[in-house]
Design a protein around this motif. Structure first.
Motif, PDB file in Angstrom:
ATOM      1  N   LEU A  54     -52.444 -18.478 -39.253  1.00 33.74           N
ATOM      2  CA  LEU A  54     -53.899 -17.639 -39.407  1.00 33.74           C
ATOM      3  C   LEU A  54     -54.093 -18.122 -40.643  1.00 33.74           C
ATOM      4  N   TYR A  55     -53.329 -18.461 -41.920  1.00 33.54           N
ATOM      5  CA  TYR A  55     -53.999 -18.323 -43.240  1.00 33.54           C
ATOM      6  C   TYR A  55     -54.513 -19.917 -43.344  1.00 33.54           C
ATOM      7  N   VAL A  56     -54.141 -20.585 -42.419  1.00 34.12           N
ATOM      8  CA  VAL A  56     -54.526 -22.069 -42.837  1.00 34.12           C
ATOM      9  C   VAL A  56     -55.873 -22.364 -42.965  1.00 34.12           C
ATOM     10  N   PRO A  57     -56.721 -21.968 -41.957  1.00 34.30           N
ATOM     11  CA  PRO A  57     -58.064 -22.088 -42.048  1.00 34.30           C
ATOM     12  C   PRO A  57     -59.066 -21.621 -43.403  1.00 34.30           C
ATOM     13  N   SER A  58     -58.265 -20.297 -43.609  1.00 36.40           N
ATOM     14  CA  SER A  58     -58.688 -20.041 -45.132  1.00 36.40           C
ATOM     15  C   SER A  58     -58.406 -20.953 -46.296  1.00 36.40           C
ATOM     16  N   THR A  64     -57.332 -15.128 -49.543  1.00 32.12           N
ATOM     17  CA  THR A  64     -56.924 -16.542 -49.732  1.00 32.12           C
ATOM     18  C   THR A  64     -57.924 -17.281 -50.807  1.00 32.12           C
ATOM     19  N   LEU A  65     -59.256 -16.995 -50.606  1.00 30.61           N
ATOM     20  CA  LEU A  65     -60.204 -17.562 -51.207  1.00 30.61           C
ATOM     21  C   LEU A  65     -59.685 -17.380 -52.770  1.00 30.61           C
ATOM     22  N   LEU A  66     -59.815 -16.249 -53.267  1.00 29.95           N
ATOM     23  CA  LEU A  66     -59.502 -15.906 -54.676  1.00 29.95           C
ATOM     24  C   LEU A  66     -58.362 -16.388 -55.172  1.00 29.95           C
ATOM     25  N   ILE A 109     -55.521 -20.535 -58.269  1.00 22.82           N
ATOM     26  CA  ILE A 109     -54.394 -21.938 -58.531  1.00 22.82           C
ATOM     27  C   ILE A 109     -54.902 -23.152 -58.760  1.00 22.82           C
ATOM     28  N   LEU A 110     -55.992 -23.513 -58.069  1.00 21.54           N
ATOM     29  CA  LEU A 110     -56.277 -24.924 -58.085  1.00 21.54           C
ATOM     30  C   LEU A 110     -57.096 -25.056 -59.560  1.00 21.54           C
ATOM     31  N   ASN A 111     -57.664 -24.274 -60.187  1.00 20.77           N
ATOM     32  CA  ASN A 111     -58.317 -24.334 -61.406  1.00 20.77           C
ATOM     33  C   ASN A 111     -57.233 -24.185 -62.522  1.00 20.77           C
ATOM     34  N   GLN A 112     -56.145 -23.407 -62.374  1.00 23.69           N
ATOM     35  CA  GLN A 112     -55.090 -23.601 -63.218  1.00 23.69           C
ATOM     36  C   GLN A 112     -54.469 -24.921 -63.316  1.00 23.69           C
ATOM     37  N   ILE A 113     -54.250 -25.271 -62.037  1.00 24.26           N
ATOM     38  CA  ILE A 113     -53.651 -26.762 -61.875  1.00 24.26           C
ATOM     39  C   ILE A 113     -54.431 -27.881 -62.874  1.00 24.26           C
ATOM     40  N   MET A 114     -55.779 -28.015 -62.238  1.00 23.21           N
ATOM     41  CA  MET A 114     -56.875 -28.788 -62.521  1.00 23.21           C
ATOM     42  C   MET A 114     -57.357 -28.858 -64.085  1.00 23.21           C
ATOM     43  N   LEU A 143     -59.977  -9.509 -41.378  1.00 24.95           N
ATOM     44  CA  LEU A 143     -60.172 -10.639 -41.631  1.00 24.95           C
ATOM     45  C   LEU A 143     -60.856 -10.860 -42.926  1.00 24.95           C
ATOM     46  N   LEU A 144     -62.040  -9.994 -43.629  1.00 28.91           N
ATOM     47  CA  LEU A 144     -62.594  -9.992 -44.543  1.00 28.91           C
ATOM     48  C   LEU A 144     -61.488  -9.807 -45.687  1.00 28.91           C
ATOM     49  N   ARG A 145     -60.601  -8.859 -45.519  1.00 24.08           N
ATOM     50  CA  ARG A 145     -59.445  -8.854 -46.657  1.00 24.08           C
ATOM     51  C   ARG A 145     -58.582  -9.958 -46.607  1.00 24.08           C
TER      52      ARG A 145
END
Length: 622
Positions: free
Chosen positions: A301-305, A377-379, A384-389, A370-372
């Protein structure tokens, strides 16, 4: 008294390097000689009148790599006159901040003819950057040795050299001693008391105090010079009387409305199309979980987000490159106008790309669960991506390169200044800090994730605090050890970003009030009349917005002592203007006084020239 630079400046064979200029390895000798002559030539001959020498001498070039690194500096008088030309503001002996003028240099605090610490290293590097960027073509039709690199009168030489690949990069050197002190006070002690914590209304007051102390609050920007990328037919500016490129504004407007605006709308449509694909993926994952009900499908369920969050980051970065290209192609004259148009393009797309799905879930689907899930997931994924990159990967690459440079320097047998050589070679491979744009954008998006739907997912604020605590230290490490030193850019405030954050706060009040009004708990209090509920929600929303604007009005943007100092400067400027007509009347009524005044001025000029000559002799002897 108007001071002529060429009559005062002296040629120095040895100087303190401030800026490094790297050329491509296959640059022709005639191009190097032409570039050197344009940099060191006098102002009246179209040069920058700076100091320029290679990092390595002829013998060292035969034994070492990096043969096309050159050091750029400037004499003391060049820097002082450059400070006057750019309108640099410094503190006077009476504790006021005024634009520096060479003729009144002794009225400024800490100025001494024998002291070279009056201008900071960052100010000196900014002056050199200004002089290099304002080297413009005169009669050259092309860059010598490169007939494909066309030139026309008024074209920025440095801009053309960079776009042609002849100049690889231009960057300022770190001050290692000051850098060590900055590290100790910024991030090695893991203390929050030194960190600039950004609260909107309070920040404006702190910003005013800092910019006044740095001299950028009262720096005159209304006669800002054209940005290096601006091109047009060389002409005379009717306001300043200076020679600069001229470009019709109607051509710029045509490019904006016929090309840039349709492209932005097309990108927004594509972003919405990708969002609908994401909802199809969510529906597929939900149906698969309902049919099987296993633990694996619950994770699914978390994969699409997660996939959608990664796609959002990729789309944001690709759009950023397109927005920069379009804004540069629009050919804005001022750097401030360029930044404003770029920020507007990027903010509109990023807001829709990041938050459109959340608004759709909240107000169309009305699925709070779903909003929660999507918000969390987006946040978290974006953080995480910003910290790595932005931090971990550049730090690891820089650490690896640092070890390689250390080994090369230790193996050197040539008689060179190994410390300077190591610093230049190490810093030239560092990443380039592209400005505060990405940092502001990251904070803006995080602010949106936290504030827009805080009533649905209050834990978002905790994740934001944790991320900011680590990012303060990782950004400090990145600025000090991973990236090149950036050139300073004088600014009075954070500009249009302040308006962007305030707009986001207003939208957040509206969305949170609407979400609270839609909650089952609140709806249960009004089982019969929904109109009463709507009226109460609207009244609360208006009351909160009124409170926000009252606080913004009640809290002055500038502290009282800064307001008094600015008012005093304005009063003294008006008094100086009033005295000028009366002096002219006295001169007309008393011609003998006028002749005596001229005689005194000639004596003063002769005395100043003698002092300047002695100063030049001292520098030549040094």
């Amino acid at each position: 008294m108007k001071v002529n630079l060429s009559s005062l400046d002296t040629c120095e064979s040895s100087f303190t390097p401030l800026v490094v200029l790297e050329l491509a390895q296959d640059v022709k000798e005639e191009t190097k000689e032409w570039l050197k002559n344009r940099i060191v030539s006098k102002k009246e001959d179209g040069g920058a009148q700076l100091l320029f020498r290679p990092l390595l001498n002829k013998y060292e070039k035969e034994t070492l790599e990096n043969q096309n690194l050159y050091l750029v500096g400037a004499s003391k008088i060049t820097l002082l006159l450059g400070a006057e030309a750019i309108g640099l503001v410094k503190e006077c002996n009476d504790n006021t901040m005024r634009a520096f003028t060479y003729g009144m240099r002794h009225n400024f605090k800490d100025f001494d003819d024998d002291n070279n610490d009056f201008l900071t290293m960052a100010e000196c590097q900014f002056i050199i950057k200004h002089e290099l960027e304002n080297l413009r073509a005169r009669e050259e039709k092309m860059i010598p040795g490169y007939p494909q690199a066309k030139l026309y009168p008024g074209k920025s030489l440095l801009r053309r050299l960079l776009t042609s690949g002849i100049v690889i990069q231009v960057f300022p050197l770190h001050d290692n001693e000051a850098l060590k002190k900055l590290e100790d006070s910024w991030y090695t002690r893991f203390s929050l008391k030194y960190q600039p914590l950004v609260i909107l209304e309070v920040w404006k007051r702190g910003c005013a105090s800092m910019t006044y102390r740095w001299g950028t609050l009262v720096m005159k920007r209304q006669f800002e010079e054209p940005r290096p990328g601006f091109h047009g037919v060389l002409g005379i500016n009717p306001v300043t009387g200076r020679e600069e490129p001229l470009y019709p504004s109607y051509k710029r407007q045509l490019r904006i409305y016929l090309v840039s605006l349709p492209f932005v709308c097309l990108c927004l449509y594509f972003s919405l199309y990708v969002m609908m694909i994401y909802f199809d993926m969510e529906a597929w994952a939900l149906s698969l979980h309902e049919s099987s009900g296993s633990e694996w499908t619950s994770i699914l369920l978390y994969v699409p987000s997660i996939i959608y969050a990664i796609v959002i980051e990729i789309m944001n970065r690709l759009y950023r490159y397109a927005a920069e290209f379009l804004t540069s192609w629009e050919n804005h004259r001022l750097e401030s106008a360029y930044q404003n148009h770029l920020i507007l393009k990027v903010l509109v797309f990023n807001f829709l790309n990041c938050f459109a799905s959340l608004f759709y879930i909240a107000f169309v689907l009305r699925d709070m669960k779903l909003l929660r899930q999507s918000l969390a997931t987006l946040l978290i994924t974006s953080q995480i991506l910003n910290q790595i990159m932005e931090s971990l990967l550049p730090y690891w690459l820089q650490k690896k390169h640092h070890v390689q440079v250390k080994r090369k320097v230790q193996a050197l047998k040539a008689d060179i200044d190994a410390t300077l050589y190591e610093q230049v070679v190490l810093e030239k491979e560092m990443g380039t800090y592209l400005g505060t744009f990405d940092d502001y954008l990251e904070l803006f998006l995080q602010f949106g994730y936290v504030s827009l739907f805080s009533c649905v997912y209050p834990l978002a604020a905790a994740f934001a605090v944790l991320n900011n605590f680590t990012e303060v230290n990782s950004d400090a490490l990145k600025m000090c050890r991973v990236l090149k030193r950036p050139f300073s850019e004088p600014s009075a405030n954070i500009g249009v970003w302040q308006l962007a954050f305030e707009t986001m706060s207003v939208i957040s009040v509206v969305t949170n009030c609407a979400l609270i009004g839609m909650s089952p708990q609140v709806n249960a209090l009004f089982p019969e009349s929904k109109l009463d509920l709507i009226l109460i929600v609207v009244a609360v929303e208006h009351a909160l917005l009124a409170l926000k604007f009252i606080l913004a009005f009640a809290i002055p943007d500038k502290p009282r002592h800064i307001q008094m100092k600015l008012a005093r400067l304005e009063f003294e400027s008006l008094e100086a203007l009033k005295r000028q007509p009366s002096e002219n009347i006295i001169e007309e009524k008393a011609p003998f006084t006028k002749e005596a005044k001229r005689e005194n001025q000639m004596k003063l000029m002769a005395q100043n020239l003698k002092e300047d000559s002695r100063e030049g002799n001292k520098e030549e002897e040094a």
